[in-house]
Design a protein around this motif. Structure first.
Motif, PDB file in Angstrom:
ATOM      1  N   ALA A  88      -1.269  -2.936   4.214  1.00 34.41           N
ATOM      2  CA  ALA A  88      -1.346  -1.965   2.269  1.00 34.41           C
ATOM      3  C   ALA A  88      -0.293  -0.668   2.300  1.00 34.41           C
ATOM      4  N   ARG A  89       0.148  -1.496   0.898  1.00 35.44           N
ATOM      5  CA  ARG A  89       1.170   0.159   0.765  1.00 35.44           C
ATOM      6  C   ARG A  89       0.968  -0.550  -0.709  1.00 35.44           C
ATOM      7  N   LEU A  90       0.332   1.607  -1.655  1.00 34.64           N
ATOM      8  CA  LEU A  90       0.131   1.180  -2.994  1.00 34.64           C
ATOM      9  C   LEU A  90       1.214   1.484  -3.665  1.00 34.64           C
ATOM     10  N   ASN A  91       1.709   1.227  -4.545  1.00 36.52           N
ATOM     11  CA  ASN A  91       2.849   0.863  -5.456  1.00 36.52           C
ATOM     12  C   ASN A  91       2.343   1.560  -6.752  1.00 36.52           C
ATOM     13  N   VAL A  92       2.789   2.642  -7.213  1.00 37.50           N
ATOM     14  CA  VAL A  92       1.869   3.109  -8.350  1.00 37.50           C
ATOM     15  C   VAL A  92       2.615   3.209  -9.386  1.00 37.50           C
TER      16      VAL A  92
END
Length: 131
Positions: A88-92
């Motif tokens: 998963a990659r957090l994209n703020v």
């Protein structure tokens, strides 16, 4: 012949969150092909400038298992059994943290939860301290 799997994206959690905070997941079954990759979506809304987002997996008649945590600092954490195929990659900016599953296997059929800090683990530890 391809084997079809169903991944259940059932609910999102935001335990202890303020009224202006939320986690949104499509509440639908996702039909996928064994051996192929797939992505489960999760968006969130929070006023926290450093959010922590979590993914949990719950198999039939089991309890939710911690899969991974993503945060704004990029350190994150992934449980050992999920390191190889789950990312998963957090994209703020987009306020999203999609879960990617590589090379789907029959054992991936489960309910997947996305959660915003604080999570269930906070609630459990608070209950244990009261006992």
């Amino acid at each position: 012949m391809r084997n079809w799997l169903i991944l259940h994206v059932l609910a999102a959690c935001c335990f202890g969150c303020r009224a202006e905070e939320s986690v949104i997941q499509p509440t639908e079954d996702v039909e996928v092909v064994e051996g192929q990759p797939t992505q489960l979506s999760c968006t969130f809304d929070t006023t926290d400038l450093s959010p922590y987002l979590f993914w949990y997996k719950q198999q039939a008649n089991g309890k939710p298992m911690f899969m991974l945590r993503e945060d704004t600092f990029g350190t994150g954490e992934t449980a050992t059994e999920f390191k190889e195929r789950f990312h998963a990659r957090l994209n703020v900016t987009a306020k999203s943290v999609p879960l990617t599953i590589q090379r789907l296997q029959l054992s991936d059929s489960a309910v997947y939860y996305c959660a915003l800090r604080p999570t269930v683990t906070t609630v459990y530890s608070a209950l244990l301290q009261k006992l």
